[in-house]
Structure formats: structure tokens, C-alpha cells
Design a protein around this motif. Sequence first.
Motif, PDB file in Angstrom:
ATOM      1  N   VAL A  38       0.858  -1.180   0.000  1.00  0.00           N
ATOM      2  CA  VAL A  38       0.000   0.000   0.000  1.00  0.00           C
ATOM      3  C   VAL A  38       0.895   1.230   0.000  1.00  0.00           C
ATOM      4  O   VAL A  38       1.784   1.363   0.829  1.00  0.00           O
ATOM      5  CB  VAL A  38      -0.941  -0.008   1.227  1.00  0.00           C
ATOM      6  N   HIS A  39       0.666   2.107  -0.941  1.00  0.00           N
ATOM      7  CA  HIS A  39       1.438   3.348  -1.060  1.00  0.00           C
ATOM      8  C   HIS A  39       0.819   4.446  -0.199  1.00  0.00           C
ATOM      9  O   HIS A  39       1.515   5.144   0.524  1.00  0.00           O
ATOM     10  CB  HIS A  39       1.494   3.782  -2.527  1.00  0.00           C
ATOM     11  N   THR A  40      -0.509   4.609  -0.291  1.00  0.00           N
ATOM     12  CA  THR A  40      -1.204   5.674   0.429  1.00  0.00           C
ATOM     13  C   THR A  40      -2.523   5.160   0.980  1.00  0.00           C
ATOM     14  O   THR A  40      -3.307   4.560   0.243  1.00  0.00           O
ATOM     15  CB  THR A  40      -1.499   6.858  -0.524  1.00  0.00           C
ATOM     16  N   MET A  41      -2.756   5.422   2.264  1.00  0.00           N
ATOM     17  CA  MET A  41      -4.024   5.090   2.902  1.00  0.00           C
ATOM     18  C   MET A  41      -4.908   6.327   2.911  1.00  0.00           C
ATOM     19  O   MET A  41      -4.426   7.442   3.082  1.00  0.00           O
ATOM     20  CB  MET A  41      -3.792   4.638   4.348  1.00  0.00           C
ATOM     21  N   PRO A  42      -6.213   6.162   2.760  1.00  0.00           N
ATOM     22  CA  PRO A  42      -7.114   7.307   2.828  1.00  0.00           C
ATOM     23  C   PRO A  42      -7.182   7.857   4.251  1.00  0.00           C
ATOM     24  O   PRO A  42      -6.980   7.133   5.217  1.00  0.00           O
ATOM     25  CB  PRO A  42      -8.456   6.739   2.388  1.00  0.00           C
ATOM     26  N   THR A  43      -7.468   9.140   4.348  1.00  0.00           N
ATOM     27  CA  THR A  43      -7.622   9.777   5.661  1.00  0.00           C
ATOM     28  C   THR A  43      -9.062  10.178   5.922  1.00  0.00           C
ATOM     29  O   THR A  43      -9.411  10.484   7.047  1.00  0.00           O
ATOM     30  CB  THR A  43      -6.722  11.013   5.780  1.00  0.00           C
ATOM     31  N   LEU A  44      -9.879  10.158   4.897  1.00  0.00           N
ATOM     32  CA  LEU A  44     -11.287  10.530   5.016  1.00  0.00           C
ATOM     33  C   LEU A  44     -12.135   9.515   4.263  1.00  0.00           C
ATOM     34  O   LEU A  44     -11.652   8.886   3.315  1.00  0.00           O
ATOM     35  CB  LEU A  44     -11.524  11.923   4.422  1.00  0.00           C
ATOM     36  N   PRO A  45     -13.412   9.370   4.661  1.00  0.00           N
ATOM     37  CA  PRO A  45     -14.293   8.456   3.920  1.00  0.00           C
ATOM     38  C   PRO A  45     -14.383   8.848   2.445  1.00  0.00           C
ATOM     39  O   PRO A  45     -14.269  10.020   2.088  1.00  0.00           O
ATOM     40  CB  PRO A  45     -15.647   8.636   4.603  1.00  0.00           C
ATOM     41  N   ARG A  59      -0.716   3.138  -7.988  1.00  0.00           N
ATOM     42  CA  ARG A  59      -1.955   2.929  -8.747  1.00  0.00           C
ATOM     43  C   ARG A  59      -3.136   3.032  -7.786  1.00  0.00           C
ATOM     44  O   ARG A  59      -3.230   2.248  -6.838  1.00  0.00           O
ATOM     45  CB  ARG A  59      -1.939   1.552  -9.386  1.00  0.00           C
ATOM     46  N   PRO A  60      -4.053   3.984  -8.008  1.00  0.00           N
ATOM     47  CA  PRO A  60      -5.221   4.071  -7.123  1.00  0.00           C
ATOM     48  C   PRO A  60      -6.192   2.925  -7.391  1.00  0.00           C
ATOM     49  O   PRO A  60      -6.376   2.509  -8.531  1.00  0.00           O
ATOM     50  CB  PRO A  60      -5.848   5.418  -7.468  1.00  0.00           C
ATOM     51  N   ILE A  61      -6.778   2.432  -6.327  1.00  0.00           N
ATOM     52  CA  ILE A  61      -7.838   1.431  -6.459  1.00  0.00           C
ATOM     53  C   ILE A  61      -9.119   2.193  -6.769  1.00  0.00           C
ATOM     54  O   ILE A  61      -9.449   3.171  -6.100  1.00  0.00           O
ATOM     55  CB  ILE A  61      -7.970   0.605  -5.161  1.00  0.00           C
ATOM     56  N   ARG A  62      -9.833   1.771  -7.756  1.00  0.00           N
ATOM     57  CA  ARG A  62     -11.005   2.481  -8.268  1.00  0.00           C
ATOM     58  C   ARG A  62     -12.103   2.686  -7.223  1.00  0.00           C
ATOM     59  O   ARG A  62     -12.832   3.671  -7.270  1.00  0.00           O
ATOM     60  CB  ARG A  62     -11.571   1.687  -9.444  1.00  0.00           C
ATOM     61  N   TYR A  63     -12.235   1.758  -6.296  1.00  0.00           N
ATOM     62  CA  TYR A  63     -13.365   1.769  -5.383  1.00  0.00           C
ATOM     63  C   TYR A  63     -12.996   2.509  -4.094  1.00  0.00           C
ATOM     64  O   TYR A  63     -12.007   2.177  -3.447  1.00  0.00           O
ATOM     65  CB  TYR A  63     -13.803   0.336  -5.068  1.00  0.00           C
ATOM     66  N   PRO A  64     -13.791   3.505  -3.693  1.00  0.00           N
ATOM     67  CA  PRO A  64     -13.460   4.258  -2.490  1.00  0.00           C
ATOM     68  C   PRO A  64     -13.632   3.423  -1.223  1.00  0.00           C
ATOM     69  O   PRO A  64     -14.426   2.488  -1.169  1.00  0.00           O
ATOM     70  CB  PRO A  64     -14.445   5.430  -2.503  1.00  0.00           C
ATOM     71  N   VAL A  65     -12.868   3.793  -0.213  1.00  0.00           N
ATOM     72  CA  VAL A  65     -12.942   3.150   1.099  1.00  0.00           C
ATOM     73  C   VAL A  65     -14.065   3.807   1.892  1.00  0.00           C
ATOM     74  O   VAL A  65     -14.141   5.033   1.960  1.00  0.00           O
ATOM     75  CB  VAL A  65     -11.596   3.281   1.843  1.00  0.00           C
ATOM     76  N   VAL A  66     -14.931   2.989   2.476  1.00  0.00           N
ATOM     77  CA  VAL A  66     -16.027   3.529   3.275  1.00  0.00           C
ATOM     78  C   VAL A  66     -15.815   3.322   4.770  1.00  0.00           C
ATOM     79  O   VAL A  66     -16.475   3.958   5.581  1.00  0.00           O
ATOM     80  CB  VAL A  66     -17.396   2.946   2.857  1.00  0.00           C
ATOM     81  N   ARG A  78     -16.310   1.170  17.284  1.00  0.00           N
ATOM     82  CA  ARG A  78     -16.749   1.426  15.919  1.00  0.00           C
ATOM     83  C   ARG A  78     -15.539   1.761  15.070  1.00  0.00           C
ATOM     84  O   ARG A  78     -14.522   2.188  15.587  1.00  0.00           O
ATOM     85  CB  ARG A  78     -17.701   2.620  15.881  1.00  0.00           C
ATOM     86  N   PRO A  79     -15.662   1.595  13.757  1.00  0.00           N
ATOM     87  CA  PRO A  79     -14.559   2.002  12.886  1.00  0.00           C
ATOM     88  C   PRO A  79     -14.307   3.500  12.988  1.00  0.00           C
ATOM     89  O   PRO A  79     -15.201   4.271  13.288  1.00  0.00           O
ATOM     90  CB  PRO A  79     -15.059   1.635  11.493  1.00  0.00           C
ATOM     91  N   VAL A  80     -13.072   3.910  12.737  1.00  0.00           N
ATOM     92  CA  VAL A  80     -12.729   5.323  12.796  1.00  0.00           C
ATOM     93  C   VAL A  80     -13.454   6.085  11.705  1.00  0.00           C
ATOM     94  O   VAL A  80     -14.021   7.136  11.942  1.00  0.00           O
ATOM     95  CB  VAL A  80     -11.202   5.518  12.665  1.00  0.00           C
ATOM     96  N   LEU A  81     -13.438   5.564  10.473  1.00  0.00           N
ATOM     97  CA  LEU A  81     -14.198   6.196   9.409  1.00  0.00           C
ATOM     98  C   LEU A  81     -15.637   5.723   9.498  1.00  0.00           C
ATOM     99  O   LEU A  81     -15.922   4.650   9.972  1.00  0.00           O
ATOM    100  CB  LEU A  81     -13.612   5.837   8.049  1.00  0.00           C
ATOM    101  N   ALA A  92      -4.131  14.237  14.395  1.00  0.00           N
ATOM    102  CA  ALA A  92      -2.799  14.703  14.010  1.00  0.00           C
ATOM    103  C   ALA A  92      -2.527  14.411  12.539  1.00  0.00           C
ATOM    104  O   ALA A  92      -1.974  15.243  11.817  1.00  0.00           O
ATOM    105  CB  ALA A  92      -1.735  14.052  14.889  1.00  0.00           C
ATOM    106  N   LEU A  93      -2.931  13.225  12.077  1.00  0.00           N
ATOM    107  CA  LEU A  93      -2.737  12.859  10.680  1.00  0.00           C
ATOM    108  C   LEU A  93      -3.534  13.776   9.759  1.00  0.00           C
ATOM    109  O   LEU A  93      -3.029  14.250   8.746  1.00  0.00           O
ATOM    110  CB  LEU A  93      -3.139  11.401  10.456  1.00  0.00           C
ATOM    111  N   LEU A  94      -4.782  14.044  10.115  1.00  0.00           N
ATOM    112  CA  LEU A  94      -5.602  14.937   9.307  1.00  0.00           C
ATOM    113  C   LEU A  94      -5.006  16.332   9.267  1.00  0.00           C
ATOM    114  O   LEU A  94      -4.966  16.972   8.216  1.00  0.00           O
ATOM    115  CB  LEU A  94      -7.031  14.991   9.853  1.00  0.00           C
ATOM    116  N   ALA A  95      -4.502  16.830  10.406  1.00  0.00           N
ATOM    117  CA  ALA A  95      -3.877  18.153  10.447  1.00  0.00           C
ATOM    118  C   ALA A  95      -2.644  18.193   9.553  1.00  0.00           C
ATOM    119  O   ALA A  95      -2.407  19.168   8.845  1.00  0.00           O
ATOM    120  CB  ALA A  95      -3.516  18.521  11.885  1.00  0.00           C
ATOM    121  N   LYS A  96      -1.873  17.118   9.566  1.00  0.00           N
ATOM    122  CA  LYS A  96      -0.670  17.035   8.732  1.00  0.00           C
ATOM    123  C   LYS A  96      -1.028  17.177   7.258  1.00  0.00           C
ATOM    124  O   LYS A  96      -0.408  17.932   6.516  1.00  0.00           O
ATOM    125  CB  LYS A  96       0.021  15.695   8.998  1.00  0.00           C
TER     126      LYS A  96
END
Length: 103
Positions: A38-45, A59-66, A78-81, A92-96
Motif C-alpha cells: 500500500v502506497h497511500t491510505m485514505p484519511t477521510l471516507p 496505482r489508485p484502487i477504483r473503489y473508495p474506502v467507506v 466502531r470504525p474510525v471512518l 494529528a494525521l488529518l492536520a498534517k
Amino acid sequence: MTVTFQDHGQDFLEWDIKDMTVVGCRPFQAWVWVGKKVHTMPTLPMQQIVIINEAGEPRPIRYPVVKIKPQSCKKLSRPVLNSKVVTRGAQALLAKYKNGATS
């Protein structure tokens, strides 16, 4: 952690990721995805995961993470997202990223 993708009829809906590597895939296509970096993990839904393809390129995966569910954190029920639970680390990650970080 376990990430859940938005369902667009694809053969995979969930990935288990450990140390930025896909270690599990459900319900199908584990043979395709397990072992991918994994190169990049999403930070928002609704954002996308970016993996490293066979040529070593992002390469981005076409399907968004929910949903992203941490596996080792028993305090979160519960899940964070997809919830209003936001940990200090996630804040902190979101602020970054809001301040222009790219990785």
C-alpha cells in the motif's frame, strides 16, 4: 487494520492490511491482492487506497474506502471512518495533510 470498500459489484470488499501490505482479501481475489504494498491510505471516507503495482508505480484502487477498522485497538467499538469517533492520532494525521503533507 481492515478496510471496507464501497460495493460496486467488484469481487473484493474488504482488505486486511498490516505494515502497509495487504494480508487478507474478502470475499474473492485474495490471489490478486494479498502481498501488494500500500502506497497511500485514505484519511477521510470515500477516498481511495493507492497501491504499488507490478511495475513499482503507484496505482489508485477504483473503489473508495467507506470504513477503516483498526484491529489492535480494543477501545474503539466502531470504525474510525464512518463514525464520529476520531482518535488523537487521526486528528494529528488529518492536520498534517491539511497543512500540505503528501505522505
